[in-house]
Enzyme design. Sequence first.
Site, PDB file in Angstrom:
ATOM      1  N   GLY A 262       0.776  -1.242   0.000  1.00 27.39           N
ATOM      2  CA  GLY A 262       0.000   0.000   0.000  1.00 27.39           C
ATOM      3  C   GLY A 262       0.803   1.285   0.000  1.00 27.39           C
ATOM      4  O   GLY A 262       0.233   2.368   0.149  1.00 27.39           O
ATOM      5  N   GLU A 304       4.459  -6.201   1.824  1.00 32.43           N
ATOM      6  CA  GLU A 304       4.118  -6.658   0.465  1.00 32.43           C
ATOM      7  C   GLU A 304       3.955  -5.497  -0.507  1.00 32.43           C
ATOM      8  O   GLU A 304       2.866  -5.271  -1.040  1.00 32.43           O
ATOM      9  CB  GLU A 304       2.788  -7.421   0.504  1.00 32.43           C
ATOM     10  CG  GLU A 304       2.824  -8.695   1.303  1.00 32.43           C
ATOM     11  CD  GLU A 304       1.450  -9.344   1.395  1.00 32.43           C
ATOM     12  OE1 GLU A 304       0.421  -8.653   1.195  1.00 32.43           O
ATOM     13  OE2 GLU A 304       1.399 -10.527   1.674  1.00 32.43           O
ATOM     14  N   ARG A 307       3.104  -1.552  -5.978  1.00 32.63           N
ATOM     15  CA  ARG A 307       3.241  -0.286  -6.699  1.00 32.63           C
ATOM     16  C   ARG A 307       4.619   0.366  -6.477  1.00 32.63           C
ATOM     17  O   ARG A 307       5.265   0.807  -7.423  1.00 32.63           O
ATOM     18  CB  ARG A 307       2.146   0.673  -6.195  1.00 32.63           C
ATOM     19  CG  ARG A 307       2.029   1.962  -6.971  1.00 32.63           C
ATOM     20  CD  ARG A 307       1.071   2.939  -6.245  1.00 32.63           C
ATOM     21  NE  ARG A 307      -0.092   2.300  -5.699  1.00 32.63           N
ATOM     22  CZ  ARG A 307      -1.290   2.212  -6.291  1.00 32.63           C
ATOM     23  NH1 ARG A 307      -1.475   2.768  -7.458  1.00 32.63           N
ATOM     24  NH2 ARG A 307      -2.294   1.603  -5.692  1.00 32.63           N
ATOM     25  N   CYS A 375     -14.032   4.353 -27.525  1.00 32.13           N
ATOM     26  CA  CYS A 375     -15.312   4.983 -27.822  1.00 32.13           C
ATOM     27  C   CYS A 375     -16.067   5.350 -26.558  1.00 32.13           C
ATOM     28  O   CYS A 375     -17.196   4.893 -26.322  1.00 32.13           O
ATOM     29  CB  CYS A 375     -16.139   4.040 -28.686  1.00 32.13           C
ATOM     30  SG  CYS A 375     -15.260   3.609 -30.188  1.00 32.13           S
ATOM     31  N   TYR A 405       0.099  -1.630 -12.112  1.00 29.78           N
ATOM     32  CA  TYR A 405      -1.342  -1.706 -12.396  1.00 29.78           C
ATOM     33  C   TYR A 405      -1.694  -1.073 -13.739  1.00 29.78           C
ATOM     34  O   TYR A 405      -2.741  -0.456 -13.887  1.00 29.78           O
ATOM     35  CB  TYR A 405      -2.154  -1.063 -11.259  1.00 29.78           C
ATOM     36  CG  TYR A 405      -1.880  -1.703  -9.921  1.00 29.78           C
ATOM     37  CD1 TYR A 405      -2.287  -3.000  -9.654  1.00 29.78           C
ATOM     38  CD2 TYR A 405      -1.174  -1.024  -8.931  1.00 29.78           C
ATOM     39  CE1 TYR A 405      -2.015  -3.602  -8.438  1.00 29.78           C
ATOM     40  CE2 TYR A 405      -0.895  -1.610  -7.712  1.00 29.78           C
ATOM     41  CZ  TYR A 405      -1.315  -2.908  -7.476  1.00 29.78           C
ATOM     42  OH  TYR A 405      -1.044  -3.501  -6.270  1.00 29.78           O
TER      43      TYR A 405
END
Length: 448
Positions: A262, A304, A307, A375, A405
């Site tokens: 996180g 863990e 990112r 679109c 991500y």
Amino acid sequence: MTLLEIFPSLRDGGMTPRLDPAIWPRDTHYDGDGRITVGGVALADIADQYGTPTYVLDEGEVRGRCQEYRKRFPDAEIIYAGKALLTRAVAEWITDEGLSLDVCSAGELAVALAAWADPRRIVLHGNGKPFAELETAINCGVGRIVVDSPTEITLLSALANRPQRVLIRVTPDIDVHGHPAVRTGVTDQKFGFPIGGQAVWEAVDRIVRQPNLELAGLHCHIGSQIHDTFPYGEAVRRMIGEMARIRDEFDITLTELDLGGGHAVAYRGGDAEMNLAELADIIEDSLDAACARHGFPRPRIALEPGRAVVARAGVTLYRVLSVKHVEDGHTYVTVDGGMSDNPRVALYGARYDAVVVNRHPTGPHMTATIAGRHCEAGDILAHDVRLPADLRPGEVLAMPCTGAYHHSLASSYNGIGRPPIIAVTEGRTRELIRRETIDDLMCREMGC
Ligand code: LLP
């Protein structure tokens, strides 16, 4: 004749615009021709060779982030969260750097094993693990499985034919007030067992009665893109309290505390990011205080990060398809990618920056919205980006901080294949993942 040939002083940085090291890989520079290089390779050359859109990934940056975690948390186990970005090469780099690996599906597990990751250093996550995936994980000997529901305990008891280490995922009731989609520390949500509740007791009770399940510790993951260290200190205090209660009730001393990931990164210059030194301090202090308070032996800490390991290593290249000035004064720069390679803007309101890759932006500027080619009106990649006023179709833009991500969330929406991943290091490129072609999309059509 280039501008640099006319004004050689540009070369030594006099007027070189700064590429913010908070959002670009550390090995990012302007070369002598005013082109941006990452890992010693000009981004414009990558766009020419591999086409666009393309994800560029700086191996040195990924390795550097792994090393930083190991340095800041020398006694902790660092478990890279593969959901942020997992390819065989990424798994090799992170295991090479001494990290363990978190996977949350048989697909991610297959990539990890194809990279020869040691199964004992793999942690399996997920709030809904299908029977077949649990079976695969157990058969290949994954080190730990993080239990997320009572049903899973039943399945694991049936499947484990030798001692299997497990952790119990607990929600510590900490609200980090992030985007609702990634707020995982609060009690009323799909993950884990609420702290202090009956469900944790029952889970412990059932696990300790299974001869082949070995309860190693507890796990929590309080959310994502968190830059404040305080919630982690609070998580440590609450989780140690819970481990002490489990000891008092069941007479077992758990030895592992996994605090999840996180840790925030900056997506645009000036964004707040997690300070790892401060995080290390607050975890240490809270651990000392909580363990002393409960007379509990220090557990092994695991973190863990996903990112924070790969986000800044990634740069996405797009080619400009059109530049359109609409009547209310807005300028839309449409590029050849969009929400299929980066759904984060549409999903979480994420904000990005972008620059032209092959010239110093020294002239007049405009403020533009970078739009994708899908679109949907919501298919926007970045708002309020400063770009050269004379930006032309055909020029290549680079969007930094797109390593986490992006590829893992990508789709082939509108029949647009997913971009390749090109690794750069020491002046060389290596294609890690090739571009998804129309043939790839068509080959899933049965009967063609
Ligand atoms: N551990 C667990 C159990 C997780 O669920 C996650 C992320 C992590 C670790 C790694 O979190 P990180 O350090 O990467 O924040 N798609 C969203 C992020 C979803 C995170 C899901 N779980 C985004 O693009 O922002």
